[in-house]
Design an enzyme around this catalytic site. Structure first.
Site, PDB file in Angstrom:
ATOM      1  N   LYS A   2       0.062   5.077   8.686  1.00  0.00           N
ATOM      2  CA  LYS A   2       0.780   5.340   7.435  1.00  0.00           C
ATOM      3  C   LYS A   2      -0.184   5.466   6.268  1.00  0.00           C
ATOM      4  O   LYS A   2      -0.097   6.386   5.447  1.00  0.00           O
ATOM      5  CB  LYS A   2       1.800   4.217   7.190  1.00  0.00           C
ATOM      6  CG  LYS A   2       2.637   4.369   5.926  1.00  0.00           C
ATOM      7  CD  LYS A   2       2.044   3.631   4.714  1.00  0.00           C
ATOM      8  CE  LYS A   2       2.058   2.110   4.904  1.00  0.00           C
ATOM      9  NZ  LYS A   2       1.583   1.411   3.663  1.00  0.00           N
ATOM     10  N   THR A  47       0.866  -1.182   0.000  1.00  0.00           N
ATOM     11  CA  THR A  47       0.000   0.000   0.000  1.00  0.00           C
ATOM     12  C   THR A  47       0.899   1.226   0.000  1.00  0.00           C
ATOM     13  O   THR A  47       1.607   1.491   0.972  1.00  0.00           O
ATOM     14  CB  THR A  47      -0.922   0.014   1.229  1.00  0.00           C
ATOM     15  OG1 THR A  47      -1.780  -1.130   1.181  1.00  0.00           O
ATOM     16  CG2 THR A  47      -1.765   1.275   1.252  1.00  0.00           C
ATOM     17  N   LYS A  75      -7.481   1.567  -2.779  1.00  0.00           N
ATOM     18  CA  LYS A  75      -7.084   1.165  -1.422  1.00  0.00           C
ATOM     19  C   LYS A  75      -7.249   2.328  -0.451  1.00  0.00           C
ATOM     20  O   LYS A  75      -7.612   2.128   0.714  1.00  0.00           O
ATOM     21  CB  LYS A  75      -5.637   0.669  -1.417  1.00  0.00           C
ATOM     22  CG  LYS A  75      -5.138   0.177  -0.056  1.00  0.00           C
ATOM     23  CD  LYS A  75      -5.920  -1.017   0.468  1.00  0.00           C
ATOM     24  CE  LYS A  75      -5.458  -1.465   1.851  1.00  0.00           C
ATOM     25  NZ  LYS A  75      -4.154  -2.132   1.850  1.00  0.00           N
TER      26      LYS A  75
END
Length: 287
Positions: A239, A96, A171
């Protein structure tokens, strides 16, 4: 096919393991060589000393590491994937990352004659272990069609969203929806606990109505019990939300809920909860 898998963490280790059951020839790399040796001892195949060595001769190279910088560390440089990848091979990034990095990787791969798709996954460690991940892909239609049967080894749902970068942007939407549900469950549980409601019964009732969600059915009970020693780490969700906020700023958008929960995680990380499951947000309400 000859495959290479770079990164054998809680996601990559089982994902590469599923590939090993499909008859492909697999070479793995991990920055901790012992982890790679352990994988080979369990699944067969070979392990390499560098990402470049792992990529040599591979038809497809999968990367599953931590963040943008980690991806660059294993892809670029004299020992990186692009130093060893053959022309025409397909580089698949399951990490990701930012959409900008995906677009950058596509350009860099093309310079070597290779191809690239971004393919972040959702489903967590359990999904990786069970081979039931959702794979969100950005890339050329032909490249995705070529990769899909291979990725189906660990992807229950493998879907192209658009050109390179689209998988990462999908995502981002996924993570925003997840933390919205988790934050809502955390706040709802505070009322339920204060009011003395029976939590298992509460979850059963809510699961039959409009509040039903994967997070409710799989995480509400553990949140209520204060169990966070599993699952998707808070530090990684922090993150990921940072990536979401950077993309929102680039698009001229404001995301109040995402900003708030990102700050909550920042405080939790400072308090030492970074390795806890991301549902640890409820602790910020309890305190």
């Amino acid at each position: 096919m000859k495959l290479a898998f770079i990164g054998l963490g809680v996601m990559g280790f089982p994902m590469a393991g599923h590939l090993s059951k499909t008859g492909h020839e697999i070479c793995v790399y991990n920055r901790n060589p012992q982890k790679a040796a352990d994988w080979v001892a369990r699944h067969g195949g070979t392990h390499a000393a560098t990402p470049a060595e792992a990529a040599q001769g591979a038809d497809m190279v999968m990367v599953c590491v931590g963040n943008d910088d980690d991806v660059r560390a294993v892809v670029y440089g004299d020992e990186g994937v692009l130093a060893g990848i053959k022309p025409g091979a397909l580089l698949v990034d399951h990490t990701t990352t930012s959409a900008g990095l995906a677009e950058e990787l596509a350009r860099k791969a093309a310079e070597t004659g290779a191809r690239f798709i971004d393919a972040p996954v959702s489903g967590g460690q359990l999904g990786a272990e069970n081979g039931t991940l959702t794979v969100m892909i950005g890339g050329d239609e032909a490249d995705v069609a070529e990769a899909a049967p291979v990725l189906a080894a660990y992807g229950k749902k493998v879907t192209r969203l658009g050109p390179v970068g689209s998988g990462q942007r999908c995502k981002m939407v996924n993570q925003i929806c997840v933390i919205g549900a988790v934050q809502g469950i955390a706040e709802g549980l505070m009322i339920a606990k204060k009011a003395g409601l029976d939590i298992p019964t509460l979850i059963e009732v809510l699961a039959g109505g409009a509040a039903q969600s994967w997070q409710l059915q799989n995480r509400a009970q553990t949140m209520a019990e204060g169990k966070f020693d599993f699952g998707f780490a808070a530090q990684w969700m922090h993150k990921d939300l940072g990536i979401c906020l950077e993309e929102a700023e680039r698009l001229g958008l404001t995301l109040p809920l995402t900003e708030h929960v990102h700050q909550v995680y920042e405080q939790l990380l400072a308090e030492g909860y970074g390795r806890c499951d991301s549902t640890v947000v409820i602790k910020s309400l309890e305190s």
